[in-house]
Design a protein around this motif. Structure first.
Motif, PDB file in Angstrom:
ATOM      1  N   LEU A  52      23.009 -20.036  -4.704  1.00  0.00           N
ATOM      2  CA  LEU A  52      22.448 -20.003  -6.056  1.00  0.00           C
ATOM      3  C   LEU A  52      21.122 -20.751  -6.038  1.00  0.00           C
ATOM      4  CD1 LEU A  52      25.562 -20.676  -8.331  1.00  0.00           C
ATOM      5  CD2 LEU A  52      24.227 -18.581  -8.206  1.00  0.00           C
ATOM      6  N   GLU A  53      21.001 -21.703  -5.101  1.00  0.00           N
ATOM      7  CA  GLU A  53      19.715 -22.366  -4.824  1.00  0.00           C
ATOM      8  C   GLU A  53      19.364 -22.075  -3.385  1.00  0.00           C
ATOM      9  OE1 GLU A  53      17.917 -23.859  -6.967  1.00  0.00           O
ATOM     10  OE2 GLU A  53      19.318 -24.495  -8.543  1.00  0.00           O
ATOM     11  N   HIS A  54      18.077 -21.901  -3.133  1.00  0.00           N
ATOM     12  CA  HIS A  54      17.680 -21.689  -1.752  1.00  0.00           C
ATOM     13  C   HIS A  54      17.279 -23.016  -1.121  1.00  0.00           C
ATOM     14  CE1 HIS A  54      16.023 -19.821   1.810  1.00  0.00           C
ATOM     15  NE2 HIS A  54      16.885 -18.873   1.513  1.00  0.00           N
TER      16      HIS A  54
ATOM     17  N   GLY B  88      30.464 -39.056  -5.988  1.00  0.00           N
ATOM     18  CA  GLY B  88      29.165 -39.720  -6.036  1.00  0.00           C
ATOM     19  C   GLY B  88      28.639 -39.757  -7.453  1.00  0.00           C
ATOM     20  N   PRO B  89      27.675 -40.654  -7.700  1.00  0.00           N
ATOM     21  CA  PRO B  89      27.164 -40.795  -9.063  1.00  0.00           C
ATOM     22  C   PRO B  89      26.442 -39.546  -9.542  1.00  0.00           C
ATOM     23  CG  PRO B  89      25.919 -42.171  -7.531  1.00  0.00           C
ATOM     24  CD  PRO B  89      27.068 -41.603  -6.761  1.00  0.00           C
ATOM     25  N   SER B  90      26.272 -39.475 -10.840  1.00  0.00           N
ATOM     26  CA  SER B  90      25.542 -38.380 -11.457  1.00  0.00           C
ATOM     27  C   SER B  90      24.116 -38.343 -10.899  1.00  0.00           C
ATOM     28  CB  SER B  90      25.540 -38.625 -12.966  1.00  0.00           C
ATOM     29  OG  SER B  90      24.809 -37.624 -13.587  1.00  0.00           O
ATOM     30  N   GLY B  91      23.656 -37.156 -10.572  1.00  0.00           N
ATOM     31  CA  GLY B  91      22.289 -37.017 -10.057  1.00  0.00           C
ATOM     32  C   GLY B  91      22.170 -37.190  -8.552  1.00  0.00           C
ATOM     33  N   SER B  92      23.317 -37.363  -7.863  1.00  0.00           N
ATOM     34  CA  SER B  92      23.234 -37.615  -6.421  1.00  0.00           C
ATOM     35  C   SER B  92      23.068 -36.338  -5.597  1.00  0.00           C
ATOM     36  CB  SER B  92      24.464 -38.407  -5.947  1.00  0.00           C
ATOM     37  OG  SER B  92      25.658 -37.739  -6.292  1.00  0.00           O
ATOM     38  N   GLY B  93      23.168 -35.189  -6.246  1.00  0.00           N
ATOM     39  CA  GLY B  93      22.907 -33.931  -5.536  1.00  0.00           C
ATOM     40  C   GLY B  93      24.151 -33.098  -5.247  1.00  0.00           C
ATOM     41  N   LYS B  94      25.284 -33.475  -5.841  1.00  0.00           N
ATOM     42  CA  LYS B  94      26.546 -32.794  -5.537  1.00  0.00           C
ATOM     43  C   LYS B  94      26.512 -31.323  -5.961  1.00  0.00           C
ATOM     44  CE  LYS B  94      28.910 -35.629  -8.162  1.00  0.00           C
ATOM     45  NZ  LYS B  94      27.772 -36.343  -8.794  1.00  0.00           N
ATOM     46  N   SER B  95      26.074 -31.078  -7.200  1.00  0.00           N
ATOM     47  CA  SER B  95      26.027 -29.685  -7.675  1.00  0.00           C
ATOM     48  C   SER B  95      25.024 -28.875  -6.866  1.00  0.00           C
ATOM     49  CB  SER B  95      25.629 -29.622  -9.150  1.00  0.00           C
ATOM     50  OG  SER B  95      26.624 -30.214  -9.939  1.00  0.00           O
ATOM     51  N   THR B  96      23.890 -29.497  -6.579  1.00  0.00           N
ATOM     52  CA  THR B  96      22.863 -28.783  -5.813  1.00  0.00           C
ATOM     53  C   THR B  96      23.401 -28.401  -4.436  1.00  0.00           C
ATOM     54  OG1 THR B  96      21.176 -30.027  -6.997  1.00  0.00           O
ATOM     55  CG2 THR B  96      20.479 -28.900  -4.985  1.00  0.00           C
ATOM     56  N   LEU B  97      24.182 -29.296  -3.849  1.00  0.00           N
ATOM     57  CA  LEU B  97      24.775 -28.983  -2.547  1.00  0.00           C
ATOM     58  C   LEU B  97      25.664 -27.739  -2.640  1.00  0.00           C
ATOM     59  CD1 LEU B  97      25.562 -29.571   0.395  1.00  0.00           C
ATOM     60  CD2 LEU B  97      27.239 -31.219  -0.472  1.00  0.00           C
TER      61      LEU B  97
ATOM     62  N   CYS C 117      14.316 -29.568  -2.253  1.00  0.00           N
ATOM     63  CA  CYS C 117      13.367 -30.214  -3.157  1.00  0.00           C
ATOM     64  C   CYS C 117      13.163 -29.328  -4.377  1.00  0.00           C
ATOM     65  CB  CYS C 117      11.997 -30.384  -2.488  1.00  0.00           C
ATOM     66  SG  CYS C 117      12.061 -31.344  -0.984  1.00  0.00           S
ATOM     67  N   PHE C 118      13.042 -29.971  -5.527  1.00  0.00           N
ATOM     68  CA  PHE C 118      12.541 -29.276  -6.715  1.00  0.00           C
ATOM     69  C   PHE C 118      11.158 -29.860  -6.950  1.00  0.00           C
ATOM     70  CE2 PHE C 118      17.203 -29.120  -7.510  1.00  0.00           C
ATOM     71  CZ  PHE C 118      17.346 -27.745  -7.561  1.00  0.00           C
ATOM     72  N   ASN C 119      10.128 -29.126  -6.633  1.00  0.00           N
ATOM     73  CA  ASN C 119       8.755 -29.649  -6.629  1.00  0.00           C
ATOM     74  C   ASN C 119       8.704 -30.925  -5.789  1.00  0.00           C
ATOM     75  OD1 ASN C 119       7.813 -27.490  -8.253  1.00  0.00           O
ATOM     76  ND2 ASN C 119       8.724 -28.527 -10.025  1.00  0.00           N
ATOM     77  N   ASP C 120       8.358 -32.058  -6.423  1.00  0.00           N
ATOM     78  CA  ASP C 120       8.237 -33.297  -5.646  1.00  0.00           C
ATOM     79  C   ASP C 120       9.562 -34.032  -5.488  1.00  0.00           C
ATOM     80  OD1 ASP C 120       5.607 -32.802  -5.466  1.00  0.00           O
ATOM     81  OD2 ASP C 120       4.985 -34.237  -7.019  1.00  0.00           O
ATOM     82  N   LEU C 121      10.565 -33.546  -6.214  1.00  0.00           N
ATOM     83  CA  LEU C 121      11.831 -34.274  -6.240  1.00  0.00           C
ATOM     84  C   LEU C 121      12.722 -33.845  -5.070  1.00  0.00           C
ATOM     85  CD1 LEU C 121      13.515 -36.266  -8.015  1.00  0.00           C
ATOM     86  CD2 LEU C 121      14.493 -34.229  -9.105  1.00  0.00           C
ATOM     87  N   GLU C 122      13.017 -34.806  -4.188  1.00  0.00           N
ATOM     88  CA  GLU C 122      13.912 -34.522  -3.057  1.00  0.00           C
ATOM     89  C   GLU C 122      15.339 -34.774  -3.500  1.00  0.00           C
ATOM     90  OE1 GLU C 122      12.394 -36.806   0.347  1.00  0.00           O
ATOM     91  OE2 GLU C 122      13.484 -35.341   1.556  1.00  0.00           O
ATOM     92  N   VAL C 123      16.115 -33.727  -3.591  1.00  0.00           N
ATOM     93  CA  VAL C 123      17.456 -33.833  -4.166  1.00  0.00           C
ATOM     94  C   VAL C 123      18.530 -33.898  -3.085  1.00  0.00           C
ATOM     95  CG1 VAL C 123      19.119 -32.605  -5.595  1.00  0.00           C
ATOM     96  CG2 VAL C 123      16.745 -32.716  -6.297  1.00  0.00           C
ATOM     97  N   LEU C 124      18.292 -33.223  -1.964  1.00  0.00           N
ATOM     98  CA  LEU C 124      19.200 -33.320  -0.815  1.00  0.00           C
ATOM     99  C   LEU C 124      18.379 -33.676   0.416  1.00  0.00           C
ATOM    100  CD1 LEU C 124      21.402 -30.092  -1.262  1.00  0.00           C
ATOM    101  CD2 LEU C 124      22.045 -32.440  -1.837  1.00  0.00           C
TER     102      LEU C 124
END
Ligand code: ADP
Ligand code: MG
Length: 242
Positions: free
Chosen positions: A52-54, A36-45, A12-19
């Motif tokens: 790089l992200e916890h 997957g579409p843009s914004g689907s969480g691929k980079s975050t994964l 999550c980034f604050n309230d936003l659930e990304v994965l």
């Protein structure tokens, strides 16, 4: 052998659930393509995989060891995980050769002459031995990306993560980069590749994962995903990109 095991991963980034509830198991030598579409969480994964992200929740284990609570050992772990970004992020004031030598010399204390020899070998591998002493600004985007791949390989990673490695390239430069990636796959490199290059996914992937809204919606062999997608969202995405 399972190299990487991702269990119930959430971010999550604050309230936003990304994965949400992402589960992936990758065995040694496997090539997994994520679409997957843009914004689907691929980079975050991918960014969670190399920390790089916890992650907010869940577990990632690497060769059976939980890596989400490593503390200071993160640097050691990252040596095993190479990453290639959409924007090549080469050091602008270093030559191609120096870019490749930097991490082995600084982080792994490889002797200068040995690192240089190895870097030349890697430049040969990506077809750029003639560019050893050239600075990034004098290389095409495709050449820069091949140097970036060589730089990632210089740490002798167990797994390579690619985040849309060809998306910033002019179309005529895409092929050379994909060719290098194909060759790596053939040599048995374990890879997680986020890409919109469906031809690459078809030819090279052992498995294709379709993500949407932070979830893994569907996961299968390329032939199944591309010829018989089961989920409506997968179908609709593929009808737009194929
Ligand atoms: P993709 O790579 O599939 O396009 P991303 O993983 O980049 O998707 O992004 C997924 C979602 O997370 C997007 O809504 C994006 O805006 C959001 N996001 C990504 N990174 C951050 C961040 N550091 N802070 C806040 N939101 C972020
Ligand atoms: Mg992305």
């Amino acid at each position: 052998m399972v190299l990487l095991e991702i269990k119930k991963l959430s971010k999550c980034f604050n309230d936003l659930e990304v994965l949400r509830d992402v589960n992936i198991s990758i065995t040694k030598g496997e090539v997994v393509v994520i679409i997957g579409p843009s914004g689907s969480g691929k980079s975050t994964l991918l960014r969670c995989v190399n920390l790089l992200e916890h992650p907010t929740g869940g577990e990632i284990s690497y060769m059976g060891q939980d890596i989400t609570h490593l503390g200071k050992k993160v640097t050691d772990y990252r040596k095993h995980v190479g990453m290639v970004f959409q924007r090549f992020n080469l050091f602008p004031l270093k030559t191609a050769l120096e870019n490749i030598m930097y991490a082995p010399v600084k982080l792994s204390k490889v002797p200068h002459s040995e690192a240089k020899e190895q870097a030349m070998e890697l430049l040969r591998k990506v077809g750029l031995e003639s560019k050893a002493n050239v600075y990034p600004h004098a290389l095409s985007g495709g050449q820069q990306q091949r140097v970036a791949i060589a730089r990632a390989l210089a740490m002798q990673p167990d797994i390579l993560l690619f985040d849309e490695p060809t998306s910033a390239l002019d179309p005529e430069l895409v092929g050379d980069v994909l060719e290098v990636m194909k060759q790596l796959a053939k040599e048995g490199m374990t890879m997680m590749v986020v890409t919109h290059e469906m031809g690459f996914a078809k030819d090279v992937a052992d498995r294709v994962i379709f993500m949407d809204g932070g979830y893994i919606v569907e996961e299968d062999t390329p032939i199944e995903i591309f010829t018989r997608p089961k989920n409506e969202r997968t179908k609709s995405f593929l009808s737009r990109v194929l």
